[in-house]
Design a protein around this motif. Structure first.
Motif, PDB file in Angstrom:
ATOM      1  N   TYR A   1      42.463  29.270  43.892  1.00 51.08           N
ATOM      2  CA  TYR A   1      41.807  30.077  42.869  1.00 51.08           C
ATOM      3  C   TYR A   1      42.493  29.837  41.534  1.00 51.08           C
ATOM      4  O   TYR A   1      43.722  29.785  41.445  1.00 51.08           O
ATOM      5  CB  TYR A   1      41.877  31.571  43.209  1.00 51.08           C
ATOM      6  CG  TYR A   1      41.135  32.429  42.203  1.00 51.08           C
ATOM      7  CD1 TYR A   1      39.748  32.342  42.102  1.00 51.08           C
ATOM      8  CD2 TYR A   1      41.802  33.274  41.330  1.00 51.08           C
ATOM      9  CE1 TYR A   1      39.049  33.095  41.171  1.00 51.08           C
ATOM     10  CE2 TYR A   1      41.114  34.037  40.396  1.00 51.08           C
ATOM     11  CZ  TYR A   1      39.742  33.941  40.322  1.00 51.08           C
ATOM     12  OH  TYR A   1      39.049  34.674  39.390  1.00 51.08           O
ATOM     13  N   TYR A   2      41.674  29.702  40.480  1.00 54.56           N
ATOM     14  CA  TYR A   2      42.208  29.549  39.120  1.00 54.56           C
ATOM     15  C   TYR A   2      41.407  30.405  38.155  1.00 54.56           C
ATOM     16  O   TYR A   2      40.172  30.422  38.191  1.00 54.56           O
ATOM     17  CB  TYR A   2      42.150  28.092  38.655  1.00 54.56           C
ATOM     18  CG  TYR A   2      42.443  27.939  37.179  1.00 54.56           C
ATOM     19  CD1 TYR A   2      43.672  28.344  36.649  1.00 54.56           C
ATOM     20  CD2 TYR A   2      41.498  27.400  36.303  1.00 54.56           C
ATOM     21  CE1 TYR A   2      43.937  28.230  35.285  1.00 54.56           C
ATOM     22  CE2 TYR A   2      41.758  27.280  34.947  1.00 54.56           C
ATOM     23  CZ  TYR A   2      42.984  27.698  34.446  1.00 54.56           C
ATOM     24  OH  TYR A   2      43.235  27.591  33.105  1.00 54.56           O
ATOM     25  N   GLU A   3      42.122  31.118  37.295  1.00 53.97           N
ATOM     26  CA  GLU A   3      41.491  31.842  36.195  1.00 53.97           C
ATOM     27  C   GLU A   3      42.439  31.785  35.002  1.00 53.97           C
ATOM     28  O   GLU A   3      43.632  32.091  35.136  1.00 53.97           O
ATOM     29  CB  GLU A   3      41.202  33.296  36.583  1.00 53.97           C
ATOM     30  CG  GLU A   3      40.442  34.044  35.495  1.00 53.97           C
ATOM     31  CD  GLU A   3      39.757  35.313  36.002  1.00 53.97           C
ATOM     32  OE1 GLU A   3      39.375  36.138  35.153  1.00 53.97           O
ATOM     33  OE2 GLU A   3      39.596  35.465  37.225  1.00 53.97           O
ATOM     34  N   PRO A   4      41.957  31.391  33.835  1.00 54.85           N
ATOM     35  CA  PRO A   4      42.840  31.203  32.677  1.00 54.85           C
ATOM     36  C   PRO A   4      43.420  32.493  32.120  1.00 54.85           C
ATOM     37  O   PRO A   4      44.438  32.453  31.422  1.00 54.85           O
ATOM     38  CB  PRO A   4      41.951  30.500  31.650  1.00 54.85           C
ATOM     39  CG  PRO A   4      40.551  30.789  32.085  1.00 54.85           C
ATOM     40  CD  PRO A   4      40.585  30.920  33.560  1.00 54.85           C
ATOM     41  N   HIS A   5      42.790  33.624  32.363  1.00 51.13           N
ATOM     42  CA  HIS A   5      43.387  34.918  32.030  1.00 51.13           C
ATOM     43  C   HIS A   5      42.792  35.980  32.933  1.00 51.13           C
ATOM     44  O   HIS A   5      41.571  36.094  33.061  1.00 51.13           O
ATOM     45  CB  HIS A   5      43.167  35.305  30.568  1.00 51.13           C
ATOM     46  CG  HIS A   5      43.848  36.595  30.214  1.00 51.13           C
ATOM     47  ND1 HIS A   5      43.259  37.833  30.406  1.00 51.13           N
ATOM     48  CD2 HIS A   5      45.091  36.843  29.727  1.00 51.13           C
ATOM     49  CE1 HIS A   5      44.098  38.777  30.028  1.00 51.13           C
ATOM     50  NE2 HIS A   5      45.217  38.209  29.622  1.00 51.13           N
ATOM     51  N   ILE A   6      43.676  36.737  33.568  1.00 50.46           N
ATOM     52  CA  ILE A   6      43.232  37.772  34.485  1.00 50.46           C
ATOM     53  C   ILE A   6      44.168  38.966  34.330  1.00 50.46           C
ATOM     54  O   ILE A   6      45.330  38.820  33.935  1.00 50.46           O
ATOM     55  CB  ILE A   6      43.246  37.244  35.941  1.00 50.46           C
ATOM     56  CG1 ILE A   6      42.502  38.195  36.885  1.00 50.46           C
ATOM     57  CG2 ILE A   6      44.658  36.981  36.421  1.00 50.46           C
ATOM     58  CD1 ILE A   6      42.277  37.606  38.281  1.00 50.46           C
ATOM     59  N   HIS A   7      43.670  40.160  34.613  1.00 45.38           N
ATOM     60  CA  HIS A   7      44.496  41.360  34.524  1.00 45.38           C
ATOM     61  C   HIS A   7      45.229  41.602  35.848  1.00 45.38           C
ATOM     62  O   HIS A   7      44.798  41.159  36.915  1.00 45.38           O
ATOM     63  CB  HIS A   7      43.636  42.572  34.187  1.00 45.38           C
ATOM     64  CG  HIS A   7      43.078  42.547  32.798  1.00 45.38           C
ATOM     65  ND1 HIS A   7      43.879  42.539  31.680  1.00 45.38           N
ATOM     66  CD2 HIS A   7      41.797  42.535  32.342  1.00 45.38           C
ATOM     67  CE1 HIS A   7      43.126  42.528  30.586  1.00 45.38           C
ATOM     68  NE2 HIS A   7      41.861  42.515  30.969  1.00 45.38           N
ATOM     69  N   ALA A   8      46.312  42.357  35.760  1.00 48.61           N
ATOM     70  CA  ALA A   8      47.148  42.601  36.936  1.00 48.61           C
ATOM     71  C   ALA A   8      46.380  43.269  38.059  1.00 48.61           C
ATOM     72  O   ALA A   8      46.545  42.930  39.237  1.00 48.61           O
ATOM     73  CB  ALA A   8      48.360  43.454  36.536  1.00 48.61           C
ATOM     74  N   TRP A   9      45.530  44.240  37.714  1.00 46.87           N
ATOM     75  CA  TRP A   9      44.816  44.981  38.763  1.00 46.87           C
ATOM     76  C   TRP A   9      43.805  44.113  39.506  1.00 46.87           C
ATOM     77  O   TRP A   9      43.371  44.456  40.587  1.00 46.87           O
ATOM     78  CB  TRP A   9      44.129  46.209  38.169  1.00 46.87           C
ATOM     79  CG  TRP A   9      43.458  45.965  36.854  1.00 46.87           C
ATOM     80  CD1 TRP A   9      42.218  45.419  36.644  1.00 46.87           C
ATOM     81  CD2 TRP A   9      43.991  46.238  35.553  1.00 46.87           C
ATOM     82  NE1 TRP A   9      41.950  45.342  35.302  1.00 46.87           N
ATOM     83  CE2 TRP A   9      43.021  45.839  34.593  1.00 46.87           C
ATOM     84  CE3 TRP A   9      45.193  46.793  35.094  1.00 46.87           C
ATOM     85  CZ2 TRP A   9      43.216  45.980  33.221  1.00 46.87           C
ATOM     86  CZ3 TRP A   9      45.384  46.918  33.729  1.00 46.87           C
ATOM     87  CH2 TRP A   9      44.401  46.512  32.806  1.00 46.87           C
ATOM     88  N   ASP A  10      43.437  42.973  38.926  1.00 45.17           N
ATOM     89  CA  ASP A  10      42.494  42.071  39.586  1.00 45.17           C
ATOM     90  C   ASP A  10      43.163  41.102  40.556  1.00 45.17           C
ATOM     91  O   ASP A  10      42.477  40.494  41.381  1.00 45.17           O
ATOM     92  CB  ASP A  10      41.721  41.240  38.553  1.00 45.17           C
ATOM     93  CG  ASP A  10      40.828  42.081  37.667  1.00 45.17           C
ATOM     94  OD1 ASP A  10      40.257  43.055  38.179  1.00 45.17           O
ATOM     95  OD2 ASP A  10      40.719  41.776  36.474  1.00 45.17           O
ATOM     96  N   CYS A  11      44.481  40.906  40.436  1.00 44.87           N
ATOM     97  CA  CYS A  11      45.087  39.813  41.200  1.00 44.87           C
ATOM     98  C   CYS A  11      46.366  40.142  41.949  1.00 44.87           C
ATOM     99  O   CYS A  11      46.758  39.381  42.837  1.00 44.87           O
ATOM    100  CB  CYS A  11      45.343  38.612  40.280  1.00 44.87           C
ATOM    101  SG  CYS A  11      46.676  38.878  39.078  1.00 44.87           S
TER     102      CYS A  11
END
Length: 312
Positions: free
Chosen positions: A246-256
């Protein structure tokens, strides 16, 4: 993604609090399931929900706030001194006080899917102990799958399995209860982009040129990708070996954060998400098997450099 990737937690980091860890681990699973079932009831009457827009392609409903409040109350009743960071409370500017233990919660990850009648949403609960993501529980009520793990305990998925036609009926002639099976999670045993499907996420918080360059680089290596609208679920699927990463260039803490625990306990590798105040500011996230990680990281770095060097 620059820098040297490394595991961002180990059993030794958590300290000598096995009882404390296990009690919270059990509670996280119970709350995730309860919250998910409550959210599922609201999902079935979603047309009646009040919806607000926080930003571009960023929505919130009364369901998000109600589920977050439920989780907060359950945590406070059991562990009143633990800190709490929820997506909706953070959006309102309510950041947690310093604490040895912090619960990090997304009440409905995939709200846009939730509101439009798609099943790609879940409840995500993580617990940080002494600065280390130590517990993760992700519940998908539509599939009735509970992904969960804790530092040093492994990672698992609990599925509801219907009894087969050959299962004897109950003495009163009724149908047998649904069976629940717990299966250990393991990341996909792959080392090349061509060996499976990558999960990706993106938002309008980042430059789309970098992300498009990443997709181009990944496809050029023979890779394929999917985006389902919930980063937490795609992290869980990575831990389960359904996605190769999985890759996401910006994600919040609660999502990951819950997914980070799952991937690490399933034998995978994750980027250092909590670096540079990732807990409150967010960060890129990269997760996969250890054998694939460097290749995936190379594609990320090349896409950033390619965009930076391209003419305006």
């Amino acid at each position: 993604m620059t820098g040297t990737p490394h595991q961002i937690g180990s059993p030794e980091n958590v300290g000598n609090n096995d009882d404390s860890l296990d009690a919270r681990y059990q509670l996280a699973q119970v709350i995730a399931r309860e919250a998910g079932l409550r959210a599922l009831a609201m999902f079935r009457t979603r047309d009646a929900l009040t919806v607000e827009y926080k930003g571009v392609q960023d929505v919130v409903s009364v369901a998000d706030r109600a589920i977050e409040q439920l989780v907060r109350e359950r945590v406070a009743a059991a562990f009143p001194t633990d800190a709490f960071l929820g997506e909706e409370s953070a959006a309102a500017g309510n950041m947690p006080a310093a604490s040895r233990v912090t619960w990090v919660v997304d009440p409905i990850d995939g709200t846009a899917c939730f509101l439009h009648g798609m099943h790609a949403w879940c409840v995500s609960i993580a617990v940080i102990i002494d600065g280390v993501p130590a517990i993760g529980a992700i519940y998908d009520p539509n599939a009735d799958e509970l992904f969960h793990g804790a530092t040093g305990r492994g990672a698992f998925v609990d599925n509801a399995v219907m009894a087969s036609a050959s299962t004897p009926r109950l003495p009163d002639g009724g149908e047998p209860d649904v069976l629940r099976v717990s299966t250990a999670l393991n990341v996909a045993d792959v080392n090349a982009p061509t060996q499976g499907v990558l999960g990706v996420g993106v938002s309008h918080r980042v430059d789309r040129a970098d992300f498009l360059a990443f997709l181009d680089g990944w496809l050029a290596r023979g890779g394929m990708f999917v985006r389902i609208g919930s980063g937490a679920l795609m992290m869980a699927y990575t831990a389960a070996g359904r996605l190769i990463g999985y890759y996401e260039p910006h994600i919040h803490a609660w999502d990951c954060l819950a997914g980070i625990v799952l991937v690490q306990e399933a034998g995978g590798q994750v980027s250092d998400f909590l670096a540079d105040d990732g807990l409150t500011r967010g960060n890129p996230i990269l997760a996969s098997s250890k054998a694939l990680y460097n290749t995936l990281n190379d594609v990320v770095n090349a896409s950033t450099q390619r965009h930076a060097s391209s003419p305006d």
